[in-house]
Scaffold this motif. Structure first.
Motif, mmCIF file in Angstrom:
data_model
loop_
_atom_site.group_PDB
_atom_site.id
_atom_site.type_symbol
_atom_site.label_atom_id
_atom_site.label_comp_id
_atom_site.label_asym_id
_atom_site.label_seq_id
_atom_site.Cartn_x
_atom_site.Cartn_y
_atom_site.Cartn_z
ATOM 1 N N GLU A 41 -21.484 -33.747 -3.178
ATOM 2 C CA GLU A 41 -21.482 -34.785 -4.206
ATOM 3 C C GLU A 41 -21.361 -36.205 -3.674
ATOM 4 O OE1 GLU A 41 -19.079 -32.716 -3.483
ATOM 5 O OE2 GLU A 41 -17.156 -33.753 -3.428
ATOM 6 N N SER A 42 -20.880 -36.355 -2.437
ATOM 7 C CA SER A 42 -20.562 -37.711 -1.972
ATOM 8 C C SER A 42 -20.766 -37.826 -0.466
ATOM 9 C CB SER A 42 -19.089 -38.010 -2.285
ATOM 10 O OG SER A 42 -18.266 -37.107 -1.557
ATOM 11 N N TRP A 44 -18.499 -38.744 1.521
ATOM 12 C CA TRP A 44 -17.280 -38.125 2.071
ATOM 13 C C TRP A 44 -17.533 -36.638 2.332
ATOM 14 C CZ3 TRP A 44 -13.928 -34.188 1.752
ATOM 15 C CH2 TRP A 44 -12.634 -34.362 2.258
ATOM 16 N N ARG A 45 -18.109 -35.980 1.310
ATOM 17 C CA ARG A 45 -18.322 -34.532 1.406
ATOM 18 C C ARG A 45 -19.311 -34.194 2.520
ATOM 19 N NH1 ARG A 45 -14.711 -31.571 0.126
ATOM 20 N NH2 ARG A 45 -14.453 -32.820 -1.737
ATOM 21 N N ASP A 118 -8.511 -30.202 2.334
ATOM 22 C CA ASP A 118 -8.850 -31.362 1.511
ATOM 23 C C ASP A 118 -8.110 -31.379 0.176
ATOM 24 O OD1 ASP A 118 -10.179 -33.242 -0.134
ATOM 25 O OD2 ASP A 118 -11.928 -31.960 -0.372
ATOM 26 N N ARG A 119 -8.393 -30.437 -0.740
ATOM 27 C CA ARG A 119 -7.782 -30.480 -2.073
ATOM 28 C C ARG A 119 -6.762 -29.362 -2.242
ATOM 29 N NH1 ARG A 119 -13.080 -31.603 -5.923
ATOM 30 N NH2 ARG A 119 -13.769 -33.484 -4.828
ATOM 31 N N ARG A 176 -4.866 -39.562 -7.647
ATOM 32 C CA ARG A 176 -5.178 -40.992 -7.504
ATOM 33 C C ARG A 176 -4.848 -41.719 -8.806
ATOM 34 N NH1 ARG A 176 -10.585 -39.882 -3.797
ATOM 35 N NH2 ARG A 176 -9.375 -39.469 -1.922
ATOM 36 N N ASN A 227 -13.724 -42.892 -5.914
ATOM 37 C CA ASN A 227 -14.367 -42.798 -4.590
ATOM 38 C C ASN A 227 -15.464 -43.843 -4.438
ATOM 39 O OD1 ASN A 227 -16.661 -41.714 -5.848
ATOM 40 N ND2 ASN A 227 -16.849 -39.983 -4.445
ATOM 41 N N ASP A 255 -11.862 -43.658 -0.026
ATOM 42 C CA ASP A 255 -12.622 -42.976 1.036
ATOM 43 C C ASP A 255 -12.795 -43.889 2.258
ATOM 44 O OD1 ASP A 255 -12.832 -40.687 -0.478
ATOM 45 O OD2 ASP A 255 -15.008 -40.810 -0.808
HETATM 46 O O1 GYE Z 1 -12.617 -38.719 -2.186
HETATM 47 C C1 GYE Z 1 -14.696 -37.752 -2.799
HETATM 48 C C2 GYE Z 1 -15.184 -36.364 -2.703
HETATM 49 O O2 GYE Z 1 -11.688 -34.355 -2.209
HETATM 50 C C3 GYE Z 1 -10.967 -36.241 -0.995
HETATM 51 O O3 GYE Z 1 -14.039 -35.585 -2.910
HETATM 52 C C4 GYE Z 1 -12.097 -35.517 -1.586
HETATM 53 C C5 GYE Z 1 -12.919 -36.327 -2.554
HETATM 54 C C6 GYE Z 1 -13.444 -37.635 -2.007
HETATM 55 O O4 GYE Z 1 -16.238 -36.072 -3.478
HETATM 56 O O5 GYE Z 1 -15.601 -38.682 -2.290
#
Ligand code: GYE
Length: 321
Positions: A41-42, A44-45, A118-119, A176, A227, A255
Motif C-alpha cells: 500500500e505504501s 514504507w511497505r 511492524d504492527r 498515532r 503516513n 514514516d
Molecule cells: O506507516 C504505512 C504503512 O505499519 C508502520 O503501514 C506501518 C505503516 C506505515 O502502510 O506507511
C-alpha cells in the motif's frame, strides 16, 4: 618413518576436519520462514518487503512470502497454509489488531512459533506469539503532538486539525491517533475537526483531502496524515483546491520516506516522524534465535527520530528508503 608418521597425522587431521564439517552441516538444516505481508500500500511497505526478502537471503533462510492486499482474511489464509506446509517459523505484520486468536491457536497447537513484525495485535493470551519487533506508534504520535505544541506555543488558536487516518483498526492508525490525543487533550486550542481513513494509500489520502477541502476549506490549520503516501495525496488535493500545503496548512506526517523528504525540501511537509521499515535483519536474527531455542524479549523496539523541514535537504542523501 618420519614421512609415514606425517602422513598418518595428516590423515587424522583430515578426518577430524571432515567430521567437524559434517557436524556443522547437520546443524545448519535450512530454516523455512513463512512471512505474511500486509500488502503493497505504501513506499514504507515496499521498503519493508525488500528488507525482509534481502535479509532472508543473506541469512540463508528459505522464505515463503505472501501479500494479503491489506485484507485480514487473506493473511489468515496465508498463515493457515504455512501451518499446513509445516514451516519452522511464521512471521507476519498484522493488518489489524483484533481477531487473531483462532489462527494463532492453530499455529500454537502445531508447535510453530509466531513472530510479529511492524504492527502489534490485541490478544489476551500472550503465549500466542514469541515477540513483537517494530516501532512504538504511540510514541510516534506523541512526538508529532509535541512538535505541534512547540510550533503553536505562541498562538492562541483555535488550531483546527484534519486527520487522515491509516487503515481502520490497524495498530499504527490507532496509536498515532491516541499518541497525539495524549499530548493535545489538555490544550483546548487544538481541535480535531475532521478525521477519516485514507487506508495508508496516496489515492486514499487524496480523496479524503478533496472532501475535507470542500467542507472545511481555509478553516484547516493542520493536516495530520498517518503516513507519507496519504500526505502526498493530500498535498495534491490541497494544491488543486488552491490551498498551499506547508504554508496555509501545516502538514504533519509519518514514516520519513524519500518521498516525504522531497516534499519537506519543497516546503510542503512541515515535519515527518520517522518510522523505519528496515526490519528484515532483526527479524532474521530473531528467527534463528527462536529455532535455536533461545529466549527472546517480548518486545523489540526500533530506534527512530523526528525530522523537521529545516534539516531535510541535509539528511536526504543518507536515507535508505
Ligand atoms: O506507516 C504505512 C504503512 O505499519 C508502520 O503501514 C506501518 C505503516 C506505515 O502502510 O506507511
Amino acid at each position: 618413518m618420519e614421512h609415514t608418521r606425517r602422513l598418518a597425522l595428516r590423515a587424522l587431521i583430515g578426518g577430524v576436519l571432515s567430521l567437524a564439517a559434517l557436524g556443522a552441516h547437520a546443524q545448519e538444516k535450512q530454516i523455512t520462514l513463512g512471512f505474511a505481508q500486509v500488502g503493497a500500500e505504501s513506499a514504507w511497505r515496499t521498503a519493508n518487503t525488500v528488507s525482509v526478502k534481502q535479509a532472508a537471503k543473506e541469512a540463508g533462510i528459505n522464505l515463503k512470502f505472501s501479500d494479503a492486499q491489506q485484507k485480514q482474511e487473506n493473511q489468515i489464509k496465508a498463515i493457515r497454509s504455512y501451518i499446513a506446509q509445516k514451516v519452522d517459523v511464521i512471521a507476519f505484520s498484522p493488518v489489524v489488531e483484533s481477531g487473531w486468536e483462532p489462527v494463532l491457536t492453530e499455529a500454537k497447537n502445531a508447535h510453530i512459533p509466531v513472530i510479529l513484525t511492524d504492527r502489534s495485535i490485541d490478544v489476551k493470551d500472550q503465549s500466542l506469539y514469541v515477540t513483537m519487533i517494530g516501532s512504538d506508534f504511540m510514541e510516534e504520535g506523541r512526538r508529532a503532538g509535541r512538535w505541534l505544541e512547540e510550533h503553536y506555543k505562541n498562538d492562541a488558536g483555535p488550531i483546527n486539525i484534519a486527520e487522515l487516518q491509516g487503515t481502520v483498526g490497524s495498530a499504527p492508525a490507532n496509536d498515532r491517533h491516541s499518541g497525539l490525543m495524549e499530548i493535545i487533550k489538555n490544550d483546548p486550542k487544538f481541535k480535531i475537526i475532521a478525521s477519516q481513513s485514507g487506508d495508508f494509500t496516496l489515492a486514499g489520502g487524496k480523496q479524503v483531502m478533496e472532501a475535507f477541502a470542500k467542507t472545511y476549506g481555509k478553516q484547516i490549520n493542520v493536516v495530520y496524515a498517518h503516513n507519507d503516501d496519504m500526505a502526498l495525496g493530500a498535498i495534491q488535493a490541497m494544491e488543486e483546491a488552491g490551498i498551499k500545503p506547508g504554508k496555509d496548512v501545516n502538514v504533519v506526517s509519518f514514516d520519513a520516506t524519500k518521498g516525504g523528504f522531497e516534499a519537506m525540501i519543497a516546503g510542503k511537509i512541515n515535519v515527518d516522524v520517522e518510522c523505519s521499515p528496515l526490519l528484515g535483519p532483526q527479524l532474521m536474527t530473531a528467527v534463528k534465535d527462536v529455532v535455536a531455542g533461545k529466549q527472546l524479549p517480548k518486545r523489540i523496539v526500533t530506534n527512530e527520530t523526528v525530522f523537521p523541514m529545516s534539516v531535510a535537504a541535509q539528511i536526504l542523501p543518507q536515507r535508505k528508503y
